[in-house]
Enzyme design. Structure first.
Site, PDB file in Angstrom:
ATOM      1  N   ASP A 220      44.146   9.990  32.379  1.00 31.95           N
ATOM      2  CA  ASP A 220      44.147  11.426  32.107  1.00 31.95           C
ATOM      3  C   ASP A 220      45.194  12.143  32.967  1.00 31.95           C
ATOM      4  OD1 ASP A 220      42.528  13.531  30.712  1.00 31.95           O
ATOM      5  OD2 ASP A 220      42.210  14.265  32.753  1.00 31.95           O
ATOM      6  N   GLU A 244      48.286   9.775  29.515  1.00 25.78           N
ATOM      7  CA  GLU A 244      48.358  11.044  28.792  1.00 25.78           C
ATOM      8  C   GLU A 244      49.339  11.971  29.510  1.00 25.78           C
ATOM      9  OE1 GLU A 244      45.949  15.140  27.832  1.00 25.78           O
ATOM     10  OE2 GLU A 244      45.915  14.139  29.776  1.00 25.78           O
TER      11      GLU A 244
END
Ligand code: ABC
Ligand code: CA
Length: 527
Positions: A220, A244
């Site tokens: 993330d 990400e």
């Protein structure tokens, strides 16, 4: 590759020792654990706007692995697993899992340690991979300043960057050292420059991956932590990393291709959505973006995770429900250079808009397997596997656009030729692709319609589409017509004649569609 087989050998839970190359041949089903399946198979109501836990669990996932595998997926990305902020906040509950408060404990809403281990074991027993989602950048609070004593193990204000909101995305220091979130749930930004914290995370990720037998990590908020934090983190994980970097800018994103195995393909995502959202979209912009990525990323064929939907963006069908446009857009991630990722619920035609509406409970769909989009996904996965099996270079050879106009694309990734258009279901697109590269007069099949066509004398393809549908063309020698119709759920043909599956089980009798056989068949394509 950042991958270490040595670490792999020390896993507590046996893993499949997945290399990055193995991942590239896979196809990932992304799900939000709280919304995918309940332990007892019940279907409680789940109002997304309430942003509450709806009771999906890891056990629930185990019970629905057939559903995922029958669509041809061989990897599952689950939402974050560690303990989160409890109770309601102004932004709801932490059902999505991104609001860490304790790195060392699992989120009990989703089950026990043993449940998660069982999920991992159940996936591996099917030859499928587990990808876990991990958050390093921040921990979540319900006030400013946070009640730091609620955090584990970082319970000091000095473990975090001083409070400031991220306000300027063009200022990388601001992006890396200020805080995400809002007044309701400030996301306290970890001091990832501090050596103790860095060392904690390197050892934490190794333990987490080993304890639960993960085969890959989705990371993330990668752009919110300094780049040179990541290579050692990925190395410590010992498995494949997918980062990400939520940004549409190729040059910006390309910097991260140096530090992780792969990144989510956000630069192609935005032109992809624009291209198919309506009939005036521009497909050539998608093509030029992808060409620019091919030259900007490491090695040219740097791995990306290709997707049409995810938990942070409105679902495609919240913009456009014309099924021809939907099917064209859905086809893209499966026919290109990236690892295809399908966000749960897309196959059921879900239409949720912005977060939290795009996190619908899948049990409300009844996990129906004969819907056209489920069939489309099953077909696309089977087509990709057949192409990978037929051409040892399929994964490493970058796709080529044989033609790209505002309204149509011809994409070649041998032996696959994909024809996309954005005219919608009332259109009859036509393609003339002289340099398709097939053998003269070769017998071909469009796996979407199961129509058999022939290459011309020069190996080119001239076809007209029906009702604006995409065409995914393969040689009949690797994807037979009977295999194609079987995938659609039509039991009237014999499986035994399906090429590319010659070792599969015997004939399927009329009106007795056997999913077991289909799974065997898909598995045969995988090997
Ligand atoms: C909650 C509510 C939302 C509410 C929000 C303020 O708070 O649910 O309704 O709007 C988790 C939860 C969310 C939750 C957030 C915050 O936490 O899932 O429901 O939202 O509490 C990751 C995850 C995401 C997760 C988090 C936090 C991070 O995938 O699910 O969210 O752990 C930034 C980050 C990105 C992050 C995303 C949510 O925020 O970079 O990692 N995703 C620009 C910025 C991006 C920014 C994006 C959205 O805006 O550049 O950095 O993402 O704010 C393109 C440009 C892009 C641009 C986009 C919008 O347009 O090229 O640069 O992105 O053209
Ligand atoms: Ca940060």
């Amino acid at each position: 590759m950042l991958l270490s087989l040595l670490v792999c050998a020390t896993f507590v839970i046996p893993t499949l020792c997945a290399s990055a190359q193995n991942w590239q041949k896979r196809s990932i089903y992304q799900l939000v654990t709280d919304r995918f399946a309940t332990t007892d198979g019940s279907a409680p109501s789940c109002d997304t706007s309430e942003r509450r836990y709806c009771n999906g669990t890891w056990k629930g996932i185990i019970n629905k692995l057939d559903y995922i595998q029958r669509m041809g997926f061989d990897a599952v990305w689950i939402s974050p697993i560690v303990a989160n902020l409890e109770g309601p906040t102004g932004d709801g509950e932490a059902y999505h899992g991104y609001w860490t408060v304790d790195h060392n404990t699992l989120n009990a809403h989703f089950g026990s340690e043993s449940d998660l281990k069982q999920l991992s074991t159940a996936l591996h027993a099917r030859g499928m991979y587990l990808m876990i989602d991990v958050v390093v950048n921040h921990m979540a609070a319900s006030s400013i300043p946070p009640n730091y004593t609620a955090f584990e193990p970082f319970d000091q204000q000095s473990d975090f960057h001083p409070f400031c909101w991220i306000t300027d995305y063009s200022n990388q220091t601001n992006v890396e050292q200020c805080w995400l979130g809002d007044q309701n749930v400030p996301l306290a930004d970890m001091d990832t420059e501090d050596e103790d914290i860095v060392n904690f995370f390197y050892s934490w990720i190794q333990t987490l991956v080993n304890s639960y037998g993960a085969d890959g990590v989705r990371i993330d908020t990668v752009k919110h932590v300094r780049k040179d934090f990541w290579p050692d983190f990925a190395q410590a994980s010992g498995v494949f990393s997918l980062g990400e970097v939520l940004d549409g800018d190729i040059q910006y994103v390309s910097q991260y291709t140096q530090v992780l195995d792969s990144i989510l393909d956000y630069p192609a995502f935005y032109p992809l959505i624009r291209a198919f959202t309506n009939t005036t979209g521009d497909l050539s912009q998608l093509a030029s973006t992808v060409e620019a990525e091919q030259s900007a990323y490491k090695h040219g064929v740097f791995m990306t995770g290709a997707f049409l939907e995810n938990a942070d963006n409105p679902r495609f069908q919240s913009f456009q429900t014309d099924q021809a446009l939907v099917m064209n857009a859905m086809t893209w991630p499966f026919v290109g250079d990236g690892i295809p990722i399908l966000y749960y619920g897309q196959e059921q035609g879900y239409t949720g808009g912005n977060d939290p509406a795009n996190r619908e409970a899948l049990w409300l769909s009844g996990y129906e397997e004969n819907k056209p989009l489920v069939v489309h996904v099953r077909t696309l996965n089977a087509a990709r596997k057949a192409a990978i099996k037929a051409n040892g270079q399929f994964i490493d050879t970058t796709l080529k656009f044989l033609s790209a106009t505002k309204s149509s694309l011809a994409i070649s990734k041998s032996p696959m030729l994909t024809l996309l258009s954005n005219g919608g279901s009332t259109s009859t697109p036509s393609w003339n692709v002289p340099d398709a590269g097939y053998a003269p007069n070769e017998e071909l099949i469009d796996v979407v319609s199961c129509m058999v066509i022939n290459a011309n004398k020069e190996g080119g393809v001239s076809v007209q589409g029906s009702k604006g549908m995409p065409q995914v063309i393969l040689p009949v020698s690797i994807f037979s017509k009977s295999f194609c119709t079987t995938l659609k759920g039509d039991a009237s043909t014999s499986l035994s004649s399906a090429q590319g599956a010659s070792s599969a089980a015997g004939p399927l009798r009329k009106r007795t569609p056997s999913w077991q056989l289909l799974v065997t068949l898909l598995a045969a394509l995988l090997l």
